[in-house]
Design a protein around this motif. Structure first.
Motif, mmCIF file in Angstrom:
data_model
loop_
_atom_site.group_PDB
_atom_site.id
_atom_site.type_symbol
_atom_site.label_atom_id
_atom_site.label_comp_id
_atom_site.label_asym_id
_atom_site.label_seq_id
_atom_site.Cartn_x
_atom_site.Cartn_y
_atom_site.Cartn_z
ATOM 1 N N SER A 14 27.452 -17.629 46.749
ATOM 2 C CA SER A 14 26.746 -16.688 47.909
ATOM 3 C C SER A 14 25.615 -17.089 48.212
ATOM 4 C CB SER A 14 26.890 -15.326 47.284
ATOM 5 O OG SER A 14 25.916 -15.114 46.176
ATOM 6 N N LEU A 15 24.865 -17.876 47.193
ATOM 7 C CA LEU A 15 23.553 -18.550 47.552
ATOM 8 C C LEU A 15 23.788 -19.535 48.496
ATOM 9 C CD1 LEU A 15 21.451 -18.140 44.346
ATOM 10 C CD2 LEU A 15 21.289 -16.725 46.191
ATOM 11 N N LYS A 16 24.510 -20.568 48.153
ATOM 12 C CA LYS A 16 24.733 -21.617 49.146
ATOM 13 C C LYS A 16 25.320 -21.298 50.462
ATOM 14 C CE LYS A 16 26.389 -24.903 45.388
ATOM 15 N NZ LYS A 16 27.421 -25.525 44.739
ATOM 16 N N ARG A 17 26.191 -20.427 50.640
ATOM 17 C CA ARG A 17 26.554 -19.702 51.802
ATOM 18 C C ARG A 17 25.559 -19.199 52.357
ATOM 19 N NH1 ARG A 17 31.429 -17.735 48.668
ATOM 20 N NH2 ARG A 17 33.047 -19.521 48.927
ATOM 21 N N ARG A 18 24.817 -18.491 51.943
ATOM 22 C CA ARG A 18 23.515 -17.761 52.388
ATOM 23 C C ARG A 18 22.692 -18.927 53.119
ATOM 24 N NH1 ARG A 18 18.370 -16.306 51.967
ATOM 25 N NH2 ARG A 18 17.612 -14.483 52.719
ATOM 26 N N ALA A 19 22.490 -19.646 52.348
ATOM 27 C CA ALA A 19 21.545 -20.954 52.773
ATOM 28 C C ALA A 19 22.073 -21.450 54.106
ATOM 29 C CB ALA A 19 21.367 -21.802 51.842
ATOM 30 N N ARG A 20 23.520 -21.877 54.108
ATOM 31 C CA ARG A 20 24.208 -22.289 55.220
ATOM 32 C C ARG A 20 24.219 -21.583 56.484
ATOM 33 N NH1 ARG A 20 29.368 -22.807 53.314
ATOM 34 N NH2 ARG A 20 28.546 -24.084 51.760
ATOM 35 N N ASN A 21 24.401 -20.083 56.084
ATOM 36 C CA ASN A 21 24.605 -19.174 57.263
ATOM 37 C C ASN A 21 23.097 -18.952 57.810
ATOM 38 O OD1 ASN A 21 27.229 -18.943 56.554
ATOM 39 N ND2 ASN A 21 26.914 -17.024 55.566
ATOM 40 N N VAL A 22 22.072 -19.244 57.277
ATOM 41 C CA VAL A 22 20.766 -19.150 57.707
ATOM 42 C C VAL A 22 20.501 -20.205 58.552
ATOM 43 C CG1 VAL A 22 18.210 -19.027 57.035
ATOM 44 C CG2 VAL A 22 19.800 -17.715 56.000
ATOM 45 N N THR A 23 20.738 -21.302 58.241
ATOM 46 C CA THR A 23 20.365 -22.524 58.959
ATOM 47 C C THR A 23 21.285 -22.321 60.396
ATOM 48 O OG1 THR A 23 20.203 -23.733 56.894
ATOM 49 C CG2 THR A 23 20.802 -24.960 59.034
ATOM 50 N N VAL A 24 22.437 -22.002 60.131
ATOM 51 C CA VAL A 24 23.385 -22.219 61.548
ATOM 52 C C VAL A 24 22.824 -20.767 62.317
ATOM 53 C CG1 VAL A 24 25.630 -21.533 62.536
ATOM 54 C CG2 VAL A 24 25.396 -23.124 60.389
ATOM 55 N N ARG A 25 22.616 -19.878 62.019
ATOM 56 C CA ARG A 25 22.088 -18.795 62.647
ATOM 57 C C ARG A 25 20.668 -18.907 63.277
ATOM 58 N NH1 ARG A 25 21.722 -14.782 58.754
ATOM 59 N NH2 ARG A 25 23.986 -14.796 58.533
ATOM 60 N N GLY A 26 19.917 -19.867 62.702
ATOM 61 C CA GLY A 26 18.761 -20.294 63.178
ATOM 62 C C GLY A 26 18.802 -21.197 64.435
ATOM 63 N N GLU A 27 19.848 -22.257 64.247
ATOM 64 C CA GLU A 27 20.203 -23.024 65.109
ATOM 65 C C GLU A 27 20.689 -22.320 66.663
ATOM 66 O OE1 GLU A 27 22.954 -25.702 63.504
ATOM 67 O OE2 GLU A 27 21.330 -26.787 62.327
ATOM 68 N N VAL A 28 21.429 -21.277 66.445
ATOM 69 C CA VAL A 28 22.142 -20.527 67.518
ATOM 70 C C VAL A 28 20.802 -19.739 68.116
ATOM 71 C CG1 VAL A 28 23.617 -18.406 68.047
ATOM 72 C CG2 VAL A 28 24.286 -20.244 66.340
ATOM 73 N N LYS A 29 20.007 -19.115 67.304
ATOM 74 C CA LYS A 29 18.816 -18.400 67.875
ATOM 75 C C LYS A 29 17.998 -19.502 68.887
ATOM 76 C CE LYS A 29 17.463 -14.526 65.084
ATOM 77 N NZ LYS A 29 16.632 -14.238 64.358
ATOM 78 N N THR A 30 17.890 -20.564 68.342
ATOM 79 C CA THR A 30 16.975 -21.663 69.196
ATOM 80 C C THR A 30 17.802 -22.252 70.429
ATOM 81 O OG1 THR A 30 16.128 -22.490 66.922
ATOM 82 C CG2 THR A 30 16.052 -24.105 69.184
ATOM 83 N N ALA A 31 19.391 -22.424 70.210
ATOM 84 C CA ALA A 31 19.786 -22.595 71.433
ATOM 85 C C ALA A 31 19.876 -21.577 72.557
ATOM 86 C CB ALA A 31 21.179 -22.810 71.108
ATOM 87 N N VAL A 32 20.114 -20.339 71.947
ATOM 88 C CA VAL A 32 20.193 -19.197 73.114
ATOM 89 C C VAL A 32 18.625 -19.087 73.565
ATOM 90 C CG1 VAL A 32 20.276 -16.636 73.046
ATOM 91 C CG2 VAL A 32 22.062 -18.082 71.925
ATOM 92 N N LYS A 33 17.726 -19.115 72.925
ATOM 93 C CA LYS A 33 16.121 -19.028 73.300
ATOM 94 C C LYS A 33 15.794 -20.050 74.292
ATOM 95 C CE LYS A 33 11.525 -18.472 71.617
ATOM 96 N NZ LYS A 33 10.557 -18.698 70.563
ATOM 97 N N SER A 34 16.394 -21.359 74.072
ATOM 98 C CA SER A 34 15.841 -22.277 75.016
ATOM 99 C C SER A 34 17.082 -22.064 76.480
ATOM 100 C CB SER A 34 16.206 -23.690 74.434
ATOM 101 O OG SER A 34 17.766 -23.777 74.370
ATOM 102 N N ALA A 35 18.084 -21.703 76.202
ATOM 103 C CA ALA A 35 18.989 -21.228 77.670
ATOM 104 C C ALA A 35 18.222 -20.066 78.302
ATOM 105 C CB ALA A 35 20.222 -20.915 77.042
ATOM 106 N N ARG A 36 17.689 -19.138 77.771
ATOM 107 C CA ARG A 36 17.021 -18.133 78.403
ATOM 108 C C ARG A 36 15.790 -18.716 79.001
ATOM 109 N NH1 ARG A 36 19.595 -13.854 78.483
ATOM 110 N NH2 ARG A 36 21.035 -13.040 76.362
#
Length: 88
Positions: A14-36
């Protein structure tokens, strides 16, 4: 704390998955923010930023970080904002 070997393993996973998910979620946030931001600036061409955000959202949905419908809804809202910005 976990009492059994299997519970300890599940915790590690669960710790490994959480770390991976946090990274992917951050990338998504950055991409959406730059699009906006690209949509907000006038005179710019936001299509590349929208494509990148759409790709990031779809990838996150395929990995299970975001729900499929959540990604679809966010892409739809970005596209709607893009068409509104193009009209204005």
């Amino acid at each position: 704390m976990a009492n059994t070997k299997s519970a300890e393993k599940r915790h590690r996973q669960s710790l490994k998955r959480r770390a991976r998910n946090v990274t992917v979620r951050g990338e998504v946030k950055t991409a959406v923010k730059s699009a906006r931001e690209a949509l907000a600036t006038k005179g710019g061409n936001p299509t590349d930023a929208l494509k990148a955000a759409s790709k990031a959202l779809n990838k996150a949905a395929s990995k299970g970080v975001l729900h499929k419908r959540t990604a679809s809804r966010r892409i739809s809202r970005l596209a709607k904002a893009a068409s509104k910005a193009a009209r204005a």
